[in-house]
Design an enzyme around this catalytic site. Structure first.
Site, PDB file in Angstrom:
ATOM      1  N   SER A 102       0.824  -1.210   0.000  1.00 41.16           N
ATOM      2  CA  SER A 102       0.000   0.000   0.000  1.00 41.16           C
ATOM      3  C   SER A 102       0.864   1.269   0.000  1.00 41.16           C
ATOM      4  O   SER A 102       0.531   2.250  -0.665  1.00 41.16           O
ATOM      5  CB  SER A 102      -0.950  -0.004   1.195  1.00 41.16           C
ATOM      6  OG  SER A 102      -0.237  -0.172   2.401  1.00 41.16           O
ATOM      7  N   CYS A 136       5.374  -0.046  13.203  1.00 38.94           N
ATOM      8  CA  CYS A 136       4.055   0.047  13.834  1.00 38.94           C
ATOM      9  C   CYS A 136       4.177  -0.397  15.287  1.00 38.94           C
ATOM     10  O   CYS A 136       3.266  -0.979  15.853  1.00 38.94           O
ATOM     11  CB  CYS A 136       3.030  -0.786  13.098  1.00 38.94           C
ATOM     12  SG  CYS A 136       3.441  -2.519  13.070  1.00 38.94           S
TER      13      CYS A 136
END
Length: 769
Positions: free
Chosen positions: A189, A321
């Site tokens: 993405s 993350c």
């Protein structure tokens, strides 16, 4: 197990976007996580709370809000992708049709909030909503909106992507002439964001820049290919390497072999992922500090390798993350210390107005999985030295620590703007790394002032992959300019490649894993197949014929692909050291009985926007009403189309044509973005060669709602066609269609190229279903 094997295993662990983007963990358990499943998992972890409370990463008085946010499901977010003019039409359609239908809507007693734009994402091209995937799938009131999301995602116009995942590409500040490396790219993405930025100007078919997207996992590389192919760019190459030792590439600059350095590098490393608790529910149960301790070394090696390959003046974004400073600030501090001033943290506080973030911390401690704390390396017992490393601690020297400006790092906390947790650091390269002799400076010219033929500047670099443990030694030296030049010559002289053939690396050079790819073969200048194509389509003299390639060395060439000039340079000079999974876009396909026509190759919709600027014949300008007919009927007769279209088509020989719609600025209600379609001029009809999802996309952009499809007649029913009383006319008689190619869907299914766009192991692209 050796260090390399351990690194490969760790690098394949779950990454930030896995559950979100449908890769590993994207099966049944991933769906359950999105839908609020896992009833057996209690969203509590005392060790997690103890650890982060002790580190004080959350502002005082906000701990309760922080934990409450982590226990809430993550909002769905979407990003509008593709060329700017098309993206604006999709945005217009979303705001004025689908979002309006959500106003005052209740589902299962819950009021549906109208999606809102992310305040910090430019031009309202990213949105978030409180609708979960379960509600989208199950609710009849949301069926049209759900179908829209599914179809537009398949055709590459919308991407389901977590909000914080969109930040790193934005902070790279990409320009169309930049050479970009995405080191840990799957599922892709962020890669698609980078490709979009290269193609900011729709009128430039071949930007000077390119994206090389790498992933260590061979299977996930095919998901990456699928994601990238939706954007139909000739400037993307997918490769399969361990990011911590990704090869140094060479390019040809005026007949000299030089090392390729990148203007921008995205270093989104594998991490423990505790910032993803809202979507990956099982992180609650599995969280331990051991994960971060095991990954720290790999993260530092990847970041170091990225810094080595960055050009002077270039920008590298490091992101995870994870909220853990062992994976975040500790890696950055260690990298800055080893760089000896070559790298510095950029101040990006004003680059994304509206984004809320916490500054990086400057002091932290290390905790073992059994809860034992260590404040510095000197206190770590010898028995722990294999698990805890000196690079995990903050620098002792206060002046050195202050000069690093770790507060310029960005930590995004979930409760501040209803997102996942994330960490980002932006590094700028001021000079060559201390173990390199010399590096080229990044030229500061803008894309407009640089010549289109100029390659990125390059120069010599180190000869070995960086090992942080070796970098600590003052005896570590780089490879000099002379050795680099001789090594390049040896590779060129001893290589076994044929002219224009770029196959997988020889087995002796590199051990290959996974699916064996076909070679990349550039079409020779004297190949007899090209002149008929050139004549039939009246290609401009500026057409870059040297950029054409096929994927076979034997038999008939069934598909022709194109890459940019810069990627051609990379392919031709690095086949011995690089495992390329896929590159280029399909521009022509061989007809089944093409010899009957003046040209054996028809145009492919995938590459039409790249090819169209060079085509000077067989172009038919159509109206919006013509486009509607062409996209909803399989083979409409000439008489169904406007007289202007018929007059252009009647004198053309049978064969492939370009169908071009130009927006009418005087009619604001009409579609305001240009459309280019591949078509076929038959004996008495014209058909389009456009995949179904792309057809539906264009129809929606013209305000039509697709109600269904009559498969036997090949007719797509819309709200306009359903309102008419007449039945669709029969198809063109079979004898009139002799020699016409198959439908695009059937032909694609039998195309050998599909093997490059699908994962042989069954990994699927991101979906809303």
């Amino acid at each position: 197990m050796g260090r390399r094997s351990r690194g490969r295993r760790l690098q394949q662990q779950q990454r930030p976007e896995d559950a979100e983007d449908g890769a590993e963990g994207g099966g049944k358990r991933g769906e359950a996580g999105w839908e609020g499943g896992y009833p057996e998992i209690v969203k509590e972890n005392k060790l997690f709370e103890h650890y982060y409370q002790e580190l004080k990463i959350v502002p005082e008085g906000e701990w309760g809000q922080f934990m409450d946010a982590l226990r809430e499901p993550l909002p769905a977010t979407l990003r509008i992708t593709g060329y700017k003019s098309h993206a604006k039409e999709i945005l217009h359609c979303l705001k004025n049709k689908y979002f309006k239908e959500l106003e005052d809507l209740e589902v299962d007693g819950q009021k549906v909030e109208v999606p809102q734009p992310l305040s910090w994402y430019p031009e309202e091209l990213a949105w978030h909503t409180n609708l979960s995937r379960k509600i989208l799938r199950k609710s009849p009131q949301l069926e049209k909106f759900h179908q829209f999301l599914v179809s537009e995602t398949e055709s590459g116009n919308i991407s389901r992507q977590e909000a914080v995942s969109m930040i790193p590409p934005l902070l790279l500040n990409v320009r169309p002439h930049h050479k970009i490396l995405d080191m840990c790219a799957a599922p892709g993405s962020k890669t698609t964001q980078l490709i979009e930025m290269l193609h900011a100007d729709m009128n430039v078919p071949f930007p000077e820049g390119f994206v090389i997207a790498n992933d260590v996992d061979n299977k996930r590389c095919y998901l990456l290919v699928h994601q990238a192919k939706r954007l139909s760019s000739p400037c993307i190459m997918v490769v399969n390497h361990d990011a911590s030792s990704i090869p140094r590439l060479q390019i040809d600059v005026d007949g000299r072999k030089e090392i390729l350095f990148y203007d921008r590098i995205l270093c989104d490393v594998p991490c423990s992922g505790d910032g993803t608790m809202r979507k990956n529910i099982d992180v609650w149960k599995k969280w331990t500090t051991l994960n971060s301790l095991q990954l720290h070394g790999l993260q530092l090696r990847i970041a170091t390798r990225g810094a080595e390959q960055l050009a002077e003046g270039g920008r590298m974004v490091y992101s995870t993350c994870s909220l853990n400073p062992i994976e975040d600030e500790a890696v950055i501090a260690s990298l800055l210390e080893k760089s000896e001033g070559a790298l510095e943290l950029a101040d990006v506080s004003d680059e994304l107005p509206g984004l809320k973030w916490m500054p990086g911390i400057t002091q932290w401690k290390v905790m073992t999985k059994d809860g034992q704390w260590f404040t510095d390396w000197d206190t770590v017992p010898h028995s722990r030295h294999t698990q805890i490393r000196p690079t995990m601690f903050p620098p002792k020297d206060p002046e050195k620590l202050q000069a690093m400006h770790l507060e310029r790092c960005l930590r995004i906390l979930p409760h501040h703007q209803n997102t996942g947790g994330f960490f980002v650091a932006v590094l700028v390269k001021k000079s060559s790394m201390p173990w390199n002799k010399r590096q080229p400076k990044l030229q500061g010219k803008s894309a407009e002032t640089r010549e289109s033929t100029q390659l990125s500047p390059a120069g010599p670099a180190e000869g070995k992959p960086a090992d942080p443990s070796k970098l600590e030694s003052p005896s570590f030296t780089g490879t000099g300019d002379t050795e680099i030049a001789h090594a390049a010559e040896d590779l060129e002289n001893n290589g076994n490649k044929k002219d224009g053939v770029c196959g997988p690396p020889p087995s002796k050079k590199m051990k290959l894993f996974g699916f064996k790819e076909d070679p990349f073969v550039f079409i020779p200048e004297d190949d007899p197949l090209f002149p008929p194509i050139e004549k039939f389509y009246a290609l401009a003299p500026s057409f870059p014929r040297m950029n054409l390639l096929t994927r076979t060395t034997e038999g008939k060439k069934r598909q022709l692909y194109m890459v940019s000039k810069e990627l051609r340079n990379v392919l031709l000079n690095n086949s011995e050291k690089m495992k390329v999974i896929n590159t280029g876009i399909k521009v022509w396909c061989r007809n089944n009985s093409g010899e009957e026509f003046d040209c054996a190759f028809r145009l492919a919709q995938e590459g039409i926007y790249t090819l169209y600027p060079f085509i000077n014949s067989r172009i038919i300008t159509v109206s919006m009403e013509d486009v509607k007919i062409l996209l909803t009927q399989e083979n409409p007769f000439f008489r169904k189309l406007s007289s202007e279209t018929y007059s252009q088509a009647k004198d053309l020989a049978k064969g492939s044509v370009v169908l071009k719609y130009e927006p009418d600025s005087a009619n604001p209600d009409a579609l305001q973005c240009p459309i280019v379609l591949c078509g076929w001029r038959g004996k008495a009809s014209i058909r389009t060669f456009v995949p179904k999802n792309e057809r539906l996309h264009y129809l929606r952009m013209m305000g039509l709602e697709v109600l269904g499809e009559k498969k036997k007649e090949g007719v797509i029913l819309t709200n306009e066609s359903a309102a008419s009383t007449g039945q669709p006319e029969s198809e063109v008689p079979e004898e009139q269609r002799a020699g016409e190619p198959n439908s695009p869907d059937a032909e694609e299914a039998n195309s050998p190229d599909v093997t490059a766009a699908c994962d042989p192991a069954g990994v699927h692209p991101p979906r809303w279903v």
